[in-house]
Design a protein around this motif. Structure first.
Motif, PDB file in Angstrom:
ATOM      1  N   PRO A   1       8.038  46.631  23.252  1.00 47.90           N
ATOM      2  CA  PRO A   1       8.861  46.040  23.359  1.00 47.90           C
ATOM      3  C   PRO A   1       9.226  44.545  23.067  1.00 47.90           C
ATOM      4  O   PRO A   1      10.254  44.024  23.192  1.00 47.90           O
ATOM      5  CB  PRO A   1       8.193  45.853  25.369  1.00 47.90           C
ATOM      6  CG  PRO A   1       7.998  47.199  24.406  1.00 47.90           C
ATOM      7  CD  PRO A   1       6.947  47.501  23.699  1.00 47.90           C
ATOM      8  N   SER A   2       7.584  44.205  22.584  1.00 45.99           N
ATOM      9  CA  SER A   2       7.968  42.106  22.425  1.00 45.99           C
ATOM     10  C   SER A   2       8.045  41.978  20.888  1.00 45.99           C
ATOM     11  O   SER A   2       7.952  40.222  20.658  1.00 45.99           O
ATOM     12  CB  SER A   2       6.275  41.862  22.682  1.00 45.99           C
ATOM     13  OG  SER A   2       4.936  42.371  21.850  1.00 45.99           O
TER      14      SER A   2
ATOM     15  N   GLU B   1      -1.730  41.794  13.248  1.00 44.05           N
ATOM     16  CA  GLU B   1      -1.967  42.901  13.893  1.00 44.05           C
ATOM     17  C   GLU B   1      -1.403  42.389  15.155  1.00 44.05           C
ATOM     18  O   GLU B   1      -1.903  43.313  16.355  1.00 44.05           O
ATOM     19  CB  GLU B   1      -2.632  43.671  13.184  1.00 44.05           C
ATOM     20  CG  GLU B   1      -4.029  42.988  13.417  1.00 44.05           C
ATOM     21  CD  GLU B   1      -4.607  43.008  14.685  1.00 44.05           C
ATOM     22  OE1 GLU B   1      -4.649  44.025  15.538  1.00 44.05           O
ATOM     23  OE2 GLU B   1      -5.851  41.810  14.581  1.00 44.05           O
ATOM     24  N   SER B   2      -2.646  41.402  15.765  1.00 46.52           N
ATOM     25  CA  SER B   2      -2.547  41.943  17.101  1.00 46.52           C
ATOM     26  C   SER B   2      -1.504  41.284  17.807  1.00 46.52           C
ATOM     27  O   SER B   2      -1.258  41.208  19.009  1.00 46.52           O
ATOM     28  CB  SER B   2      -3.743  40.477  17.410  1.00 46.52           C
ATOM     29  OG  SER B   2      -3.286  39.018  16.534  1.00 46.52           O
ATOM     30  N   GLU B   3      -0.424  40.326  16.958  1.00 47.09           N
ATOM     31  CA  GLU B   3       1.296  40.185  17.583  1.00 47.09           C
ATOM     32  C   GLU B   3       1.900  41.251  17.336  1.00 47.09           C
ATOM     33  O   GLU B   3       2.685  41.698  18.019  1.00 47.09           O
ATOM     34  CB  GLU B   3       2.108  38.665  17.444  1.00 47.09           C
ATOM     35  CG  GLU B   3       0.634  37.127  17.930  1.00 47.09           C
ATOM     36  CD  GLU B   3       0.332  37.195  16.227  1.00 47.09           C
ATOM     37  OE1 GLU B   3       0.009  36.032  15.517  1.00 47.09           O
ATOM     38  OE2 GLU B   3      -0.588  38.467  15.295  1.00 47.09           O
TER      39      GLU B   3
ATOM     40  N   ARG C   1      -1.140  54.788  20.252  1.00 52.13           N
ATOM     41  CA  ARG C   1      -1.454  55.632  19.632  1.00 52.13           C
ATOM     42  C   ARG C   1      -0.292  55.534  18.335  1.00 52.13           C
ATOM     43  O   ARG C   1      -0.252  55.775  16.804  1.00 52.13           O
ATOM     44  CB  ARG C   1      -0.423  57.213  20.037  1.00 52.13           C
ATOM     45  CG  ARG C   1      -1.113  57.248  21.375  1.00 52.13           C
ATOM     46  CD  ARG C   1       0.029  58.376  22.284  1.00 52.13           C
ATOM     47  NE  ARG C   1       0.797  57.341  22.977  1.00 52.13           N
ATOM     48  CZ  ARG C   1       1.684  58.664  23.578  1.00 52.13           C
ATOM     49  NH1 ARG C   1       1.296  59.823  23.999  1.00 52.13           N
ATOM     50  NH2 ARG C   1       2.514  58.116  24.396  1.00 52.13           N
ATOM     51  N   VAL C   2       1.049  54.724  17.999  1.00 51.50           N
ATOM     52  CA  VAL C   2       2.021  54.136  17.686  1.00 51.50           C
ATOM     53  C   VAL C   2       1.302  53.735  16.183  1.00 51.50           C
ATOM     54  O   VAL C   2       1.125  53.665  15.069  1.00 51.50           O
ATOM     55  CB  VAL C   2       2.791  54.693  17.404  1.00 51.50           C
ATOM     56  CG1 VAL C   2       4.286  54.424  16.399  1.00 51.50           C
ATOM     57  CG2 VAL C   2       4.051  55.128  18.514  1.00 51.50           C
ATOM     58  N   ALA C   3       0.633  51.899  16.440  1.00 51.58           N
ATOM     59  CA  ALA C   3       0.324  51.454  16.369  1.00 51.58           C
ATOM     60  C   ALA C   3      -0.892  51.716  15.529  1.00 51.58           C
ATOM     61  O   ALA C   3      -1.219  51.819  14.142  1.00 51.58           O
ATOM     62  CB  ALA C   3      -0.635  50.357  17.460  1.00 51.58           C
ATOM     63  N   SER C   4      -1.988  52.324  16.151  1.00 52.28           N
ATOM     64  CA  SER C   4      -2.997  53.691  15.713  1.00 52.28           C
ATOM     65  C   SER C   4      -2.393  54.300  13.831  1.00 52.28           C
ATOM     66  O   SER C   4      -3.236  54.079  12.743  1.00 52.28           O
ATOM     67  CB  SER C   4      -3.418  54.220  15.838  1.00 52.28           C
ATOM     68  OG  SER C   4      -4.065  53.643  17.196  1.00 52.28           O
ATOM     69  N   LEU C   5      -1.718  55.256  13.813  1.00 53.30           N
ATOM     70  CA  LEU C   5      -0.823  55.917  13.229  1.00 53.30           C
ATOM     71  C   LEU C   5      -0.650  54.288  12.006  1.00 53.30           C
ATOM     72  O   LEU C   5      -0.935  54.897  10.425  1.00 53.30           O
ATOM     73  CB  LEU C   5       0.204  56.079  13.213  1.00 53.30           C
ATOM     74  CG  LEU C   5       1.619  56.920  12.116  1.00 53.30           C
ATOM     75  CD1 LEU C   5       0.572  57.852  11.686  1.00 53.30           C
ATOM     76  CD2 LEU C   5       2.816  57.634  12.876  1.00 53.30           C
TER      77      LEU C   5
ATOM     78  N   ASP D   1       8.955  35.038  14.278  1.00 46.75           N
ATOM     79  CA  ASP D   1       8.287  33.836  14.647  1.00 46.75           C
ATOM     80  C   ASP D   1       6.618  34.432  14.593  1.00 46.75           C
ATOM     81  O   ASP D   1       5.848  33.980  15.544  1.00 46.75           O
ATOM     82  CB  ASP D   1       8.797  35.570  16.360  1.00 46.75           C
ATOM     83  CG  ASP D   1       9.763  35.057  16.457  1.00 46.75           C
ATOM     84  OD1 ASP D   1      11.080  34.044  16.299  1.00 46.75           O
ATOM     85  OD2 ASP D   1      10.196  36.197  17.281  1.00 46.75           O
ATOM     86  N   VAL D   2       6.200  35.035  14.121  1.00 48.50           N
ATOM     87  CA  VAL D   2       5.122  34.932  14.296  1.00 48.50           C
ATOM     88  C   VAL D   2       4.062  34.258  12.121  1.00 48.50           C
ATOM     89  O   VAL D   2       2.191  34.564  12.536  1.00 48.50           O
ATOM     90  CB  VAL D   2       4.321  36.180  14.365  1.00 48.50           C
ATOM     91  CG1 VAL D   2       4.516  37.056  15.330  1.00 48.50           C
ATOM     92  CG2 VAL D   2       4.507  37.461  12.976  1.00 48.50           C
ATOM     93  N   ALA D   3       4.823  34.211  11.567  1.00 49.76           N
ATOM     94  CA  ALA D   3       4.185  33.761  10.242  1.00 49.76           C
ATOM     95  C   ALA D   3       5.136  32.197   9.697  1.00 49.76           C
ATOM     96  O   ALA D   3       5.693  32.491  10.287  1.00 49.76           O
ATOM     97  CB  ALA D   3       4.586  35.016   9.279  1.00 49.76           C
TER      98      ALA D   3
END
Length: 301
Positions: A23-24, A138-140, A148-152, A244-246
């Motif tokens: 969601p973020s 990856e933290s953001e 589960r999806v992030a780990s994939l 936004d993050v890079a």
């Protein structure tokens, strides 16, 4: 030459897995879901074309790497199929989206083996600079989402970085025409982007909220016109949460390395690597349960 390991991680998905799993950064979640569909289609193609190529490779070390490479890619495709099958339970129309993408890549089997291997080498060369940008943040981009999806995707991206040179080594061993690979690159990426946007259009048709997710409403940081355009380029034409993050420098570096990846003299072996990839591989060697990597404290700095 890489010493590739085939890692069978028992990822598990059910009907509780949300399509909008981050969601973020909702646009990144949609983008990665589309990459999951591409993975199923493209990696099926990789397995088929590499199997044809292996008997033509005289160097035994390259042939062994080709075998490990296609087995890693087969694992990626299988795991993404599990994820997409779970999403299809809530959104049945997604099966048609997957089928159409697979059909587009199946059509490549009617082209020459030379073109098929060039296609794989050209596209695989872009993965390390692209996935480095994701893994460096990856933290953001991953940690706040469904684990589960992030780990994939973290597993998939790390292994793409690991076998970053394999496709080019196979191409060189069988075809050996550096300029041909560069010349066909525009055709390759036209096919990839057409398929990607077809997938996104399919998502819009069968999953509520996709159109809204692909246009995040708020700019979170100031930046120049060039940085904004780069952020949109990496977001498939829309403003991406990557902006936004890079930093502008990171975006410029990524664009530069994407261009460099198609040069006939380019070697993926020399690409800068994401620190996270090394941490993930160390965690795997230590026996961590990486199907839920954050819960296992597998990648702590």
């Amino acid at each position: 030459m890489a010493n590739l390991e085939v890692r069978r991680i028992p990822f598990a998905f059910d009907d509780t897995v949300p399509f909008h799993w981050q969601p973020s950064a909702p646009d990144v979640a949609v983008m990665l879901n589309a990459i999951g569909v591409l993975a199923v289609a493209f990696e099926k193609h990789i397995v088929a074309s590499t199997r044809i190529a292996i008997p033509l490779i005289r160097d035994k070390a390259v042939a062994a790497e080709a075998e490990a490479f296609l087995r890693q890619e087969a694992q990626h495709a299988n795991s993404h199929r599990k994820h997409l099958a779970a999403l299809t339970l809530s959104h049945p129309g997604l099966q048609g989206v997957v089928d159409r993408a697979v059909e587009r890549f199946d059509a490549l089997s009617f082209t020459s083996l030379q073109y098929q291997l060039a296609y794989t080498a050209a596209l695989e060369a872009t993965f390390t600079p692209t996935f480095k940008l994701f893994l460096d943040h990856e933290s953001e981009l991953f940690r706040p989402g469904d684990e589960r999806v992030a780990s994939l995707f973290l597993w998939h991206f790390v292994e793409e970085v690991e076998h970053r040179s394999s496709a080019l080594e196979i191409y060189d061993a069988v075809v050996g025409k550096p300029w041909y690979r560069t010349m066909v690159a525009p055709k390759v990426f036209r096919h990839v982007f057409q398929t990607y946007f077809q997938i996104i259009e399919g998502f819009v048709e069968c999953v509520p909220g996709v159109r809204e997710a692909m246009t995040p409403p708020v700019e979170k940081k100031e930046g120049g016109r060039v940085a904004q355009l780069l952020g949109k380029a990496l977001g498939g034409g829309r403003r991406s949460s990557l902006y936004d993050v890079a930093s502008t420098r990171e975006l410029l570096t990524t664009i530069y390395r994407l261009g460099l990846s198609q040069a006939p003299w380019h070697s993926p072996a020399g690409e800068p690597l994401p620190v996270f990839a090394g941490r993930w591989l160390d965690a795997y060697k230590a026996g961590r349960d990486l199907q839920l990597c954050y819960s296992a404290a597998a990648v702590s700095a």
